[in-house]
Design a protein around this motif. Structure first.
Motif, PDB file in Angstrom:
ATOM      1  N   VAL A 137       3.887  15.386  -1.190  1.00 64.05           N
ATOM      2  CA  VAL A 137       3.484  16.068  -2.210  1.00 64.05           C
ATOM      3  C   VAL A 137       3.555  17.522  -1.433  1.00 64.05           C
ATOM      4  N   ASN A 138       4.047  18.300  -2.329  1.00 62.12           N
ATOM      5  CA  ASN A 138       4.035  19.914  -2.070  1.00 62.12           C
ATOM      6  C   ASN A 138       3.546  20.572  -3.201  1.00 62.12           C
ATOM      7  N   PRO A 139       2.181  20.737  -3.323  1.00 62.89           N
ATOM      8  CA  PRO A 139       1.397  21.001  -4.245  1.00 62.89           C
ATOM      9  C   PRO A 139       1.126  22.529  -4.731  1.00 62.89           C
ATOM     10  N   ASP A 140       1.896  23.471  -4.138  1.00 65.64           N
ATOM     11  CA  ASP A 140       1.744  25.008  -4.298  1.00 65.64           C
ATOM     12  C   ASP A 140       2.729  25.636  -3.910  1.00 65.64           C
ATOM     13  N   PRO A 141       3.104  26.823  -4.303  1.00 58.16           N
ATOM     14  CA  PRO A 141       4.357  27.680  -4.015  1.00 58.16           C
ATOM     15  C   PRO A 141       4.731  27.751  -2.681  1.00 58.16           C
ATOM     16  N   VAL A 142       3.591  28.095  -1.626  1.00 53.80           N
ATOM     17  CA  VAL A 142       3.580  28.501  -0.379  1.00 53.80           C
ATOM     18  C   VAL A 142       4.289  27.155   0.386  1.00 53.80           C
ATOM     19  N   PRO A 183      -4.149  35.178   6.130  1.00 54.47           N
ATOM     20  CA  PRO A 183      -3.473  36.228   5.095  1.00 54.47           C
ATOM     21  C   PRO A 183      -2.095  35.789   4.442  1.00 54.47           C
ATOM     22  N   LEU A 184      -2.460  34.715   3.489  1.00 49.96           N
ATOM     23  CA  LEU A 184      -1.542  34.311   2.543  1.00 49.96           C
ATOM     24  C   LEU A 184      -2.119  34.022   1.505  1.00 49.96           C
ATOM     25  N   ASP A 185      -1.354  33.840   0.173  1.00 49.73           N
ATOM     26  CA  ASP A 185      -1.879  33.634  -0.954  1.00 49.73           C
ATOM     27  C   ASP A 185      -2.216  32.218  -1.235  1.00 49.73           C
ATOM     28  N   LYS A 186      -3.298  32.078  -1.932  1.00 54.35           N
ATOM     29  CA  LYS A 186      -4.037  30.908  -1.772  1.00 54.35           C
ATOM     30  C   LYS A 186      -4.303  30.355  -3.413  1.00 54.35           C
ATOM     31  N   VAL A 187      -4.443  28.862  -3.265  1.00 45.86           N
ATOM     32  CA  VAL A 187      -4.483  28.147  -4.615  1.00 45.86           C
ATOM     33  C   VAL A 187      -5.789  27.488  -4.617  1.00 45.86           C
ATOM     34  N   PRO A 188      -6.347  27.230  -5.910  1.00 40.07           N
ATOM     35  CA  PRO A 188      -7.832  26.503  -5.947  1.00 40.07           C
ATOM     36  C   PRO A 188      -7.531  25.226  -5.610  1.00 40.07           C
ATOM     37  N   PRO A 189      -8.822  24.622  -4.983  1.00 38.13           N
ATOM     38  CA  PRO A 189      -8.859  23.142  -4.610  1.00 38.13           C
ATOM     39  C   PRO A 189      -8.335  22.168  -5.483  1.00 38.13           C
ATOM     40  N   SER A 190      -8.565  22.450  -6.880  1.00 39.36           N
ATOM     41  CA  SER A 190      -8.391  21.595  -7.929  1.00 39.36           C
ATOM     42  C   SER A 190      -6.995  21.479  -8.187  1.00 39.36           C
ATOM     43  N   GLN A 191      -5.893  22.477  -7.608  1.00 39.83           N
ATOM     44  CA  GLN A 191      -4.638  22.335  -7.798  1.00 39.83           C
ATOM     45  C   GLN A 191      -4.053  21.176  -6.778  1.00 39.83           C
ATOM     46  N   ILE A 192      -4.675  20.900  -5.680  1.00 37.68           N
ATOM     47  CA  ILE A 192      -4.362  19.916  -4.674  1.00 37.68           C
ATOM     48  C   ILE A 192      -4.482  18.897  -5.028  1.00 37.68           C
ATOM     49  N   ALA A 193      -6.005  18.482  -5.847  1.00 39.28           N
ATOM     50  CA  ALA A 193      -6.431  17.429  -5.997  1.00 39.28           C
ATOM     51  C   ALA A 193      -5.779  16.637  -7.297  1.00 39.28           C
ATOM     52  N   THR A 244       0.805  -1.202  -0.120  1.00 42.97           N
ATOM     53  CA  THR A 244      -0.020   0.191  -0.103  1.00 42.97           C
ATOM     54  C   THR A 244       0.891   1.318  -0.096  1.00 42.97           C
ATOM     55  N   LEU A 245       0.472   2.076  -1.008  1.00 40.66           N
ATOM     56  CA  LEU A 245       1.417   3.429  -1.005  1.00 40.66           C
ATOM     57  C   LEU A 245       0.661   4.229   0.113  1.00 40.66           C
ATOM     58  N   VAL A 246       1.352   4.989   0.785  1.00 36.82           N
ATOM     59  CA  VAL A 246       0.819   6.018   1.489  1.00 36.82           C
ATOM     60  C   VAL A 246       1.259   7.453   1.179  1.00 36.82           C
ATOM     61  N   VAL A 247       0.283   8.151   0.720  1.00 33.47           N
ATOM     62  CA  VAL A 247       0.827   9.603   0.408  1.00 33.47           C
ATOM     63  C   VAL A 247       0.389  10.578   1.323  1.00 33.47           C
ATOM     64  N   GLY A 248       1.252  11.832   1.612  1.00 33.72           N
ATOM     65  CA  GLY A 248       0.985  12.658   2.360  1.00 33.72           C
ATOM     66  C   GLY A 248       0.854  13.821   1.681  1.00 33.72           C
ATOM     67  N   ILE A 249      -0.023  15.043   1.672  1.00 34.25           N
ATOM     68  CA  ILE A 249      -0.040  16.148   0.991  1.00 34.25           C
ATOM     69  C   ILE A 249      -0.188  17.229   1.932  1.00 34.25           C
ATOM     70  N   PHE A 250       0.891  18.074   1.511  1.00 29.89           N
ATOM     71  CA  PHE A 250       1.046  19.402   2.417  1.00 29.89           C
ATOM     72  C   PHE A 250       0.712  20.581   1.863  1.00 29.89           C
ATOM     73  N   PRO A 251      -0.520  21.030   1.473  1.00 27.33           N
ATOM     74  CA  PRO A 251      -0.733  22.309   1.076  1.00 27.33           C
ATOM     75  C   PRO A 251      -0.540  23.307   1.932  1.00 27.33           C
ATOM     76  N   GLY A 252      -0.510  24.524   1.216  1.00 29.20           N
ATOM     77  CA  GLY A 252      -0.316  25.974   2.068  1.00 29.20           C
ATOM     78  C   GLY A 252      -1.982  26.466   2.022  1.00 29.20           C
ATOM     79  N   PRO A 253      -2.038  27.636   2.059  1.00 32.56           N
ATOM     80  CA  PRO A 253      -3.445  27.999   2.287  1.00 32.56           C
ATOM     81  C   PRO A 253      -4.422  27.759   0.619  1.00 32.56           C
ATOM     82  N   VAL A 254      -5.460  27.201   0.906  1.00 31.21           N
ATOM     83  CA  VAL A 254      -6.365  26.860  -0.258  1.00 31.21           C
ATOM     84  C   VAL A 254      -7.460  27.789  -0.132  1.00 31.21           C
TER      85      VAL A 254
END
Length: 245
Positions: free
Chosen positions: A215-220, A191-201, A172-182
């Motif tokens: 996974v680091n899915p966004d610039p923050v 008070p930080l730049d936010k990305v759309p939820p679709s980018q995380i998915a 079983t692959l176990v993936v951790g996703i670490f977004p900044g503000p969405v």
């Protein structure tokens, strides 16, 4: 694993990132998507996209009996996306801090643990599959305006690492996703730049297909992790500066 051959379950699928996961899975051709939420009526809009492939399921991840009942009828799942979570405010020292901390830990940590324990045997029978846990940059640095939320996400990060180690033998692959503000209702006022939820998915599904564990899915997110590698104390102080003076 290939997303277009997957049978996925998404917790907290009625809004925000969870809804974006269901949409991304559908667009990627997943065979079946179990969209779950505490209130099944809240899933009507997402199910309407494709009622044959998107199946609404009532699950309260803080209730082990609710999870067990669902798992008994969802024996074909091979991709578990643990998205459901809660966010409180107020730091550690106001009158409701302890209640908030219990609520966040019960949902963000224990709720995910309950889900993993219930579905890991199912994934094993289905060839191993994958688990994706929605973490946060606050899993690796405390954001003091959301102190106990950060603590719950740090616990979830440790759970993700431990589950990865224990489930490796069953493939079983176990993936951790670490977004900044969405850009969701949960992050209003951050008070930080936010990305759309679709980018995380989309970033998460790509990671699952490619076998990427973190996974680091966004610039923050990318900036925070780069900063931690270089000077973790400086990153801690940067976020401590978010507190009002």
């Amino acid at each position: 694993m290939n997303i277009n051959t997957s049978v996925a379950l998404v917790t907290g699928a009625n809004r925000g990132i969870g809804k974006a996961f269901v949409e991304a899975l559908h667009q990627a051709g997943a065979k079946r998507i179990y969209a779950t939420a505490r209130n099944i009526d809240s899933l009507k809009d997402i199910v309407a996209i494709d009622p044959e492939r998107i199946i609404p399921i009532a699950i309260d991840i803080t209730n082990p009996d609710s999870i067990t009942t669902a798992a008994q009828s969802l024996q074909d799942v091979n991709l578990l996306i643990n998205n459901a979570g809660v966010l409180g405010t107020g730091g550690f020292f106001n009158s409701t801090s302890l209640e908030t901390a219990h609520w966040e830990m019960e949902t963000n940590y224990f709720g995910t643990l309950y889900m993993i324990r219930a579905f890991a045997p199912i994934l094993k029978r289905n060839g191993g599959g994958a688990i994706a846990n929605l973490l946060s940059i606050s899993s690796v640095v405390n954001v003091p305006v959301f102190g106990s939320y950060s603590a719950s996400k740090a616990a979830l990060y440790s759970l993700t690492q431990g589950a990865r180690a224990e489930l490796a033998q069953q493939g079983t692959l176990v993936v951790g996703i670490f977004p900044g503000p969405v850009d969701t209702a949960m992050s209003d006022g951050v008070p930080l730049d936010k990305v759309p939820p679709s980018q995380i998915a989309l970033a998460t599904l790509q990671a699952v297909e490619q076998g990427i564990e973190d996974v680091n899915p966004d610039p923050v997110s990318q900036e925070v992790f780069a900063g931690i590698r270089q000077d973790p104390k400086a990153v801690e102080k940067q976020f401590a500066g978010m507190l009002p003076q």
